[in-house]
Design an enzyme around this catalytic site. Sequence first.
Site, short mmCIF file in Angstrom:
data_model
loop_
_atom_site.label_atom_id
_atom_site.label_comp_id
_atom_site.label_asym_id
_atom_site.label_seq_id
_atom_site.Cartn_x
_atom_site.Cartn_y
_atom_site.Cartn_z
CB SER A 128 -1.70 0.50 -24.67
OG SER A 128 -0.34 0.77 -24.75
CE1 TYR A 153 -0.87 -4.91 -22.01
CE2 TYR A 153 0.94 -3.61 -22.88
CZ TYR A 153 -0.24 -3.69 -22.16
OH TYR A 153 -0.80 -2.55 -21.63
CE LYS A 157 -4.26 -2.74 -22.91
NZ LYS A 157 -5.37 -2.84 -21.98
N1 LIG Z 1 0.31 1.20 -16.38
C1 LIG Z 1 0.62 1.45 -17.67
O1 LIG Z 1 1.75 1.80 -18.00
C2 LIG Z 1 -0.45 1.32 -18.75
C3 LIG Z 1 -0.29 1.98 -19.98
C4 LIG Z 1 -1.27 1.86 -20.96
C5 LIG Z 1 -2.38 1.07 -20.73
N2 LIG Z 1 -2.52 0.42 -19.55
C6 LIG Z 1 -3.69 -0.42 -19.33
O2 LIG Z 1 -4.41 0.08 -18.22
C7 LIG Z 1 -5.06 -1.01 -17.56
C8 LIG Z 1 -4.75 -0.96 -16.07
O3 LIG Z 1 -3.33 -0.98 -15.92
P1 LIG Z 1 -2.62 -0.97 -14.48
O4 LIG Z 1 -1.29 -0.37 -14.67
O5 LIG Z 1 -3.55 -0.44 -13.46
O6 LIG Z 1 -2.45 -2.54 -14.30
P2 LIG Z 1 -2.53 -3.43 -12.97
O7 LIG Z 1 -1.88 -4.75 -13.28
O8 LIG Z 1 -2.05 -2.65 -11.81
O9 LIG Z 1 -4.11 -3.65 -12.85
C9 LIG Z 1 -4.80 -4.62 -13.60
C10 LIG Z 1 -5.73 -5.33 -12.63
O10 LIG Z 1 -6.47 -6.34 -13.36
C11 LIG Z 1 -6.60 -7.48 -12.51
N3 LIG Z 1 -6.85 -8.64 -13.37
C12 LIG Z 1 -5.99 -9.18 -14.25
N4 LIG Z 1 -6.59 -10.24 -14.82
C13 LIG Z 1 -7.85 -10.36 -14.32
C14 LIG Z 1 -8.95 -11.25 -14.55
N5 LIG Z 1 -8.88 -12.28 -15.39
N6 LIG Z 1 -10.09 -11.06 -13.85
C15 LIG Z 1 -10.18 -10.05 -12.97
N7 LIG Z 1 -9.18 -9.18 -12.71
C16 LIG Z 1 -8.02 -9.34 -13.39
C17 LIG Z 1 -5.29 -7.55 -11.73
O11 LIG Z 1 -5.40 -8.27 -10.51
C18 LIG Z 1 -5.00 -6.06 -11.50
O12 LIG Z 1 -5.55 -5.63 -10.24
C19 LIG Z 1 -4.58 -2.29 -18.24
O13 LIG Z 1 -5.57 -2.67 -19.20
C20 LIG Z 1 -3.32 -1.85 -18.95
O14 LIG Z 1 -3.06 -2.64 -20.09
C21 LIG Z 1 -1.58 0.55 -18.54
#
Ligand SMILES: NC(=O)c1ccc[n+]([C@@H]2O[C@H](COP(=O)([O-])OP(=O)(O)OC[C@H]3O[C@@H](n4cnc5c(N)ncnc54)[C@H](O)[C@@H]3O)[C@@H](O)[C@H]2O)c1
Length: 349
Positions: A128, A153, A157
Site C-alpha cells: 500500500s 495497519y 504493510k
Molecule cells: N482496497 C484498498 O483500498 C486497498 C489499498 C491498498 C492495498 N490494499 C490491500 O489489498 C489487499 C486486498 O484488499 P481488499 O480491498 O480486497 O480487501 P478485502 O477485505 O475485501 O479482502 C481481503 C480478504 O482477505 C480475507 N482474509 C482476511 N484475513 C484472512 C486470514 N487470516 N485467512 C484467510 N483469509 C483472510 C478476508 O476474508 C477478505 O476476503 C489487502 O492486502 C489490502 O491491504 C487494499
Amino acid sequence: MNNKKIILITGWTGYIGSHWVIAFEKAWYKTVIVDNLSNSSLETLNWIEKILGYKPDFFEVDLRDKEKLEEIFENYSFDWVIHFAWLKAVWESCEKPLQYFDNNIIWSLKLFELMEKFGVKNIVFSSSATVYAPENSSPLVETMTTWNTSNPYWRTKFLIENILEDLANFSGFRVVNLRYFNPIWAHKSWEIWENPEWIPNNLLPFIMKVATGKLKELKVFGNDYDTIDWTWVRDYIDVVDLIDGHLKAYEKISPLSAFQASFPPREKENEWIFETYNLWVGKWISVLKMIKETEKIILKKIDYKIVERRAWDLAEVYCNPEKAFKELWWKAGISLKESLENSFKFYNK
Ligand SMILES: NC(=O)c1ccc[n+]([C@@H]2O[C@H](COP(=O)([O-])OP(=O)(O)OC[C@H]3O[C@@H](n4cnc5c(N)ncnc54)[C@H](O)[C@@H]3O)[C@@H](O)[C@H]2O)c1
C-alpha cells in the site's frame, strides 16, 4: 488445463481478489483460492462461477491454520503466490493493534514458511502507498523513505515489505511489491464490486451509498487541509486497471507467463528479485471535486456534511507511476468518468 500455471491466491473473495481470480482464469492461469471469509462471503464464489462457467478451487482456510494450508501446498504445484489476505481497516487497527499484528504479520510468516518449504518463491505482494513516510511530498516515487507510519495497519504493510526484501536477499525469493491506494469501482460486466455492509471507510463506496439512497449523507473528514479546496486529495485507480498491473507485475517474476511474448528477454532468469512499483494513475482529485464529478454522472445532488479530520488522513497522497510504465509496460487507462458510470450502475441495482 494440465499445463496451466497454478497460482495460490490468499484473500480472494475480497474486493480486489475476486476481480483478480476472474482476470487470471480468463488469462489462462489456474487459480487456487483460500480465504477465511472474515470480510467476504461465499456469494462471491457463485458470482464468479456465473462469470466463468465453473467454480475455481476454493478452500475456506484461515492462513493461521498451517496444517490445512500445508495440505493445499502438498496437493498443488504452485508457480507463484499472490497475497491479498489482510485485515485492512485503519480505525480498527488503532483499536486492536495486537490483533492486526497477529493476523497480518504472523499469518504472512506462516505462508512464507510454506512457500520456502515447497520451493514456491515467486510472490506478488499487495502492499500500500500508506508505507511512505508522511513527511514525503506527493507525487510519491518508489525510492522515497518508508517508515514512520501512523497506525498499526500501515505498519503491518511496512514490516512485511521489509521481511519480503530480506527473503529475496537471503532466501532467493522473487518478489514484486505493489503499492497502491484507493482502488475504485468494478468491472463493467462482472457482478462483483466493493459493497461493504457497514458505513464504508473509503470515499467512493461511501459516495455511492449516499447517491443510491442507502445512506443519508456523506461525511467529509476535514475542510482545513492546505489543498486546492481545503479537502484532501488522492489518486484513484480503477480496479480493472489495477488487476492488469498485477498481471504485468507477475510477468516480471515469471519469465514463461502467458504475457512473455510482449516482453524483452530477461538477462538472468533465476536471480532473486525485490522490486517495488506504484500502481496508480498519477492524477489527483479532491474530495469535493469527486463529489461534483459523481453528481454530473448521477444527475442529482449528493448530501454531505463536513466533520472533524481523522487522525491518519494526510492532505495530499498521489504518486508518480512512471517506473511501472517504463519497466512493466503498464499504464492505467480507464477514465474517472467511466469508473463512476460503471460503479453507479452496480450500486443502483
Ligand atoms: N482496497 C484498498 O483500498 C486497498 C489499498 C491498498 C492495498 N490494499 C490491500 O489489498 C489487499 C486486498 O484488499 P481488499 O480491498 O480486497 O480487501 P478485502 O477485505 O475485501 O479482502 C481481503 C480478504 O482477505 C480475507 N482474509 C482476511 N484475513 C484472512 C486470514 N487470516 N485467512 C484467510 N483469509 C483472510 C478476508 O476474508 C477478505 O476476503 C489487502 O492486502 C489490502 O491491504 C487494499
